[in-house]
Design a protein around this motif. Structure first.
Motif, PDB file in Angstrom:
ATOM      1  N   LEU A  85       0.877  -1.166   0.000  1.00  0.00           N
ATOM      2  CA  LEU A  85       0.000   0.000   0.000  1.00  0.00           C
ATOM      3  C   LEU A  85       0.913   1.213   0.000  1.00  0.00           C
ATOM      4  O   LEU A  85       1.605   1.479   0.985  1.00  0.00           O
ATOM      5  CB  LEU A  85      -0.908  -0.028   1.228  1.00  0.00           C
ATOM      6  N   LEU A  86       0.947   1.933  -1.105  1.00  0.00           N
ATOM      7  CA  LEU A  86       1.931   2.988  -1.331  1.00  0.00           C
ATOM      8  C   LEU A  86       1.294   4.373  -1.225  1.00  0.00           C
ATOM      9  O   LEU A  86       0.406   4.725  -1.994  1.00  0.00           O
ATOM     10  CB  LEU A  86       2.540   2.794  -2.717  1.00  0.00           C
ATOM     11  N   ASP A  87       1.767   5.154  -0.268  1.00  0.00           N
ATOM     12  CA  ASP A  87       1.324   6.532  -0.054  1.00  0.00           C
ATOM     13  C   ASP A  87       2.319   7.448  -0.766  1.00  0.00           C
ATOM     14  O   ASP A  87       3.481   7.510  -0.388  1.00  0.00           O
ATOM     15  CB  ASP A  87       1.306   6.828   1.444  1.00  0.00           C
ATOM     16  N   VAL A 147       3.266   2.340   3.051  1.00  0.00           N
ATOM     17  CA  VAL A 147       4.661   2.730   2.897  1.00  0.00           C
ATOM     18  C   VAL A 147       4.684   4.122   2.288  1.00  0.00           C
ATOM     19  O   VAL A 147       3.974   4.384   1.305  1.00  0.00           O
ATOM     20  CB  VAL A 147       5.394   1.742   1.968  1.00  0.00           C
ATOM     21  N   SER A 148       5.480   5.005   2.848  1.00  0.00           N
ATOM     22  CA  SER A 148       5.601   6.355   2.305  1.00  0.00           C
ATOM     23  C   SER A 148       6.687   6.377   1.232  1.00  0.00           C
ATOM     24  O   SER A 148       7.842   6.034   1.494  1.00  0.00           O
ATOM     25  CB  SER A 148       5.965   7.338   3.419  1.00  0.00           C
ATOM     26  N   TYR A 183      -2.117   5.430  -3.291  1.00  0.00           N
ATOM     27  CA  TYR A 183      -3.066   6.486  -2.916  1.00  0.00           C
ATOM     28  C   TYR A 183      -2.312   7.778  -2.638  1.00  0.00           C
ATOM     29  O   TYR A 183      -1.099   7.783  -2.433  1.00  0.00           O
ATOM     30  CB  TYR A 183      -3.930   6.078  -1.720  1.00  0.00           C
ATOM     31  N   CYS A 184      -3.057   8.885  -2.649  1.00  0.00           N
ATOM     32  CA  CYS A 184      -2.487  10.209  -2.349  1.00  0.00           C
ATOM     33  C   CYS A 184      -3.553  11.038  -1.638  1.00  0.00           C
ATOM     34  O   CYS A 184      -4.501  10.486  -1.091  1.00  0.00           O
ATOM     35  CB  CYS A 184      -1.996  10.882  -3.629  1.00  0.00           C
ATOM     36  N   ALA A 186      -4.865  12.889  -7.760  1.00  0.00           N
ATOM     37  CA  ALA A 186      -4.050  13.324  -8.903  1.00  0.00           C
ATOM     38  C   ALA A 186      -2.664  12.683  -8.880  1.00  0.00           C
ATOM     39  O   ALA A 186      -2.188  12.155  -9.889  1.00  0.00           O
ATOM     40  CB  ALA A 186      -3.927  14.848  -8.923  1.00  0.00           C
ATOM     41  N   ARG A 187      -2.011  12.715  -7.734  1.00  0.00           N
ATOM     42  CA  ARG A 187      -0.665  12.132  -7.647  1.00  0.00           C
ATOM     43  C   ARG A 187      -0.698  10.614  -7.751  1.00  0.00           C
ATOM     44  O   ARG A 187       0.223  10.003  -8.304  1.00  0.00           O
ATOM     45  CB  ARG A 187       0.024  12.556  -6.343  1.00  0.00           C
TER      46      ARG A 187
END
Length: 110
Positions: free
Chosen positions: A33-35, A51-52, A74-75, A79-80
């Motif tokens: 899960l990527l932030d 994970v940041s 996710y952001c 948009a990102r």
């Protein structure tokens, strides 16, 4: 939901709902899960287990993840995460999901 199926050789990302992500996490899915928000945004609040990796790190190609493992992005607003998904696909990742905005996540934060 089997997140290893449904990917075409054209390498397109797939949209995923917060509910689907929550269900995947509950089943112990081997996905990241990527932030992609900034470190300051991540520090304020984030989804547990995420994970940041800020979007500017993706642009630089600094991605310490396996290209064959599923990645859910996710952001803050969506948009990102959209551009991050496209970047991951261009870099050879093959199982990329876009959850969009963290504001859609109803399951609490860290």
């Amino acid at each position: 939901m089997d997140i290893t199926k449904g990917f075409s050789p054209t390498r397109q990302y797939t949209s995923i709902t917060p509910r689907e992500v929550h269900e995947l996490m509950a089943t112990g899915c081997d996905c990241t899960l990527l932030d992609v928000r900034t470190p300051d945004e991540y520090e304020q609040y984030h989804i547990a287990g995420s994970v940041s990796l800020p979007d500017y790190e993706l642009i630089a190609g600094n991605i310490p993840l396996k290209k064959t493992s599923p990645v859910v992005v996710y952001c803050q607003s969506g948009a990102r995460s959209y551009t991050a998904c496209l970047r991951l696909l261009r870099l050879g990742f093959c199982k990329v999901y876009d959850m969009g905005a963290i504001t859609r996540w109803p399951y609490g934060f860290e």
